[in-house]
Each structure stands twice: as structure tokens, then as C-alpha cells.
Scaffold this motif. Structure first.
Motif, PDB file in Angstrom:
ATOM      1  N   CYS A  70      13.178  19.516 -46.909  1.00  0.00           N
ATOM      2  CA  CYS A  70      12.224  18.582 -46.302  1.00  0.00           C
ATOM      3  C   CYS A  70      12.728  17.891 -45.044  1.00  0.00           C
ATOM      4  O   CYS A  70      12.020  17.044 -44.486  1.00  0.00           O
ATOM      5  N   VAL A  72       8.519  21.104 -43.273  1.00  0.00           N
ATOM      6  CA  VAL A  72       9.032  21.264 -44.630  1.00  0.00           C
ATOM      7  C   VAL A  72       9.108  22.757 -44.908  1.00  0.00           C
ATOM      8  O   VAL A  72       8.109  23.470 -44.772  1.00  0.00           O
ATOM      9  N   GLN A  74       3.553  17.814 -51.432  1.00  0.00           N
ATOM     10  CA  GLN A  74       4.757  17.156 -50.929  1.00  0.00           C
ATOM     11  C   GLN A  74       4.786  17.176 -49.406  1.00  0.00           C
ATOM     12  O   GLN A  74       5.135  16.174 -48.763  1.00  0.00           O
ATOM     13  N   ALA A  75       4.449  18.322 -48.799  1.00  0.00           N
ATOM     14  CA  ALA A  75       4.435  18.426 -47.337  1.00  0.00           C
ATOM     15  C   ALA A  75       3.364  17.516 -46.737  1.00  0.00           C
ATOM     16  O   ALA A  75       3.589  16.858 -45.708  1.00  0.00           O
TER      17      ALA A  75
END
Length: 280
Positions: A188, A200, A228-229
Motif C-alpha cells: 500500500c 496500491v 482497501q485501495a
């Protein structure tokens, strides 16, 4: 950072080259897994991407810059076309188009209720997962090396441990019941060395299960990575390694085609040529 900044830094590092008035960036690289010695071209302008003379001259250029090179890798943006044979695709990089990812049952960083053997869940990796993560990432390195020419396999356990220790590394684990069956590992804190763009990297997804469960777990892990990205506000970049033995086409191309139907778009490609290979 702009491309101009990158070229200025390349000049300061003495890796900025010239071919018929066009500048490119190239330096020696040794693959840590296979040991293959390469000339890696990290920047190739559009003027050279379409210059057949440059592609033909690269083996000579590689021999001048690298002691006994095994191969050459050239990074091209997907809009810059493809070089002539015997150049083949080595690695395709794809960028997820973005947008919300559908939730999956029991996908959470928080502790979940006890699962039954028929329930598949995804959670953030915990310290007790490290041994399994090292094994899975090591297996990914071995699998990637298998697509290349035969060589001496490096210490994949050590390399895997180093990758997992990188700042910004995050992993998710898929479980069936109470058994961990696979992972997705993200890097990340990555930044494109040419454009300076933060991104990422979806380094690896690996699931050990039968086809039906493997597909479901892979989809759930990928959705967790997309979320998450999105949370990080950076694009998600994944890659597909093509096989040297099938000429860069075949299975890798089929995976890329499938990913394009699932919200991924081509970004750039590493093109490969073994030194000593001539056009047939």
C-alpha cells in the motif's frame, strides 16, 4: 513528480541513454528469484516504441550495458502498441476501474462469530497468520519463476519474508470454517517510479481449495482489496505473469481477457526478449 523530473534523476544516476536523439532509461537488473541478468528499460518514449531499428538494436545495447545479459525487459504503456517478434509479453499490469465493491458475508476486520465448514469468510491477517503468509507468498514467487526460463531458484522464503516486512503491506485471509485457505497481499505504499503516482499493488492472491471455493474466495479477497485501495484513495494495480514457454500468449492472455470483463483495464506491459534469440 513528472516524467521530466524522472529523466533528470535518471541522468544524475547515469542511467539515461540515447538512441538516434530519443532518450530512454535503462539499467542492469538481476531477478532475485531466478537469478536472470537483464537490461531493464523503465522508460521508453512513444518515438522509440514504434521504431523497429531501436527494437532490433536492443540486444547490442544490452550487451554493451550488462555483462553477459540473459534477457531484456522493456516497459511500455498499453497505448504504445507492441514490439515485433521475438519480443513477447512478460507481465501485464492492470488498473482496477474503481467504484464500490460489493460486501461479502462476514468480511470484516472485527472478530466474527464461529463459522461452519460451509461458510467462507474474509478477515484481516493477524500475527498468527505470518507463517502461512510466508508460505503462500513464497509459493507465488515459485509459480512466477516457473513461467520463465530455467534458472537457479533463489531463497524464496527469505524474499517472501522481506516482502511481508515492507512498510504499508496489508494482507487478508480467507477461511472456510475455521481453516485458512488463502490470502490476498497488498503493498500500500507503492509509487510509480516514472510518473510518481501513488498506488496500491495487489501483489498476490492465492487460494488452496477446489475450483468452486477457490473462485468464491478469490472474488471475496479481491473485493476486500478494492475496498482497501478505495479507502486509501489510490488506484489498485494488479499483474498477470505470462509464460516464456508459450511465447507470452496462452494462459496469461486468457486471464487478462477475463479480468478486463471484471472491471480491470490495461495499464502497462513488460515486454521480454531472451538474448541470443533471433527472428524466425
Amino acid at each position: 513528480m513528472t516524467v521530466t523530473d524522472y529523466l533528470e534523476m535518471a541522468g544524475q544516476a547515469d542511467v539515461l541513454r540515447d538512441f538516434e536523439g530519443s532518450r530512454f532509461v535503462a539499467d542492469e537488473q538481476t531477478d532475485p528469484v531466478s537469478g536472470e541478468r537483464r537490461l531493464l528499460v523503465t522508460y521508453c518514449p512513444a518515438a522509440l516504441a514504434t521504431n523497429a531499428d531501436w527494437w532490433a538494436a536492443l540486444p547490442r545495447i544490452a550487451a554493451d550495458l550488462v555483462d553477459a545479459p540473459d534477457a531484456i525487459l522493456v516497459r511500455l504503456h498499453h497505448t504504445d502498441g507492441a514490439p515485433p517478434r521475438p519480443w513477447i509479453r512478460h507481465t501485464s499490469y492492470l488498473r482496477h476501474a474503481g467504484g464500490p465493491a460489493a460486501d461479502t458475508p462476514a468480511t470484516s476486520a472485527a472478530p466474527a462469530a464461529p463459522a461452519t465448514p460451509s461458510v467462507m469468510t474474509v478477515r484481516r491477517a493477524e500475527p498468527e497468520d505470518e507463517a502461512a503468509l510466508r508460505r503462500w507468498v513464497g509459493q507465488a514467487l515459485v509459480n512466477g519463476a516457473a513461467h520463465g526460463p530455467a534458472g537457479t531458484l533463489g531463497d524464496t522464503a527469505e524474499i517472501a519474508a522481506g516482502l511481508l516486512a515492507l512498510p504499508g503491506r496489508k494482507s487478508f485471509v480467507a477461511e472456510r470454517g475455521t481453516t485458512a485457505i488463502g490470502h490476498a497481499t497488498l503493498l500500500c505504499a507503492e509509487r510509480d517510479e516514472v510518473t510518481g503516482e501513488a498506488y496500491v499493488e495487489l501483489f498476490d492472491v492465492l487460494v488452496e481449495a477446489d475450483d468452486e471455493v477457490r473462485r468464491a474466495a478469490t472474488d471475496a479477497l479481491t473485493r476486500a482489496c478494492i475496498r482497501q485501495a478505495t479507502k486509501a484513495g489510490a488506484p489498485l494495480i494488479g499483474n498477470v505473469v505470462h509464460s516464456v514457454t508459450d511465447g507470452g500468449s496462452g494462459h496469461g492472455d486468457r486471464i487478462v481477457a477475463k479480468l478486463i470483463t471484471q472491471g480491470w483495464n490495461p495499464d502497462h506491459t513488460l515486454w521480454y526478449r531472451q538474448c541470443g534469440v533471433t527472428v524466425s
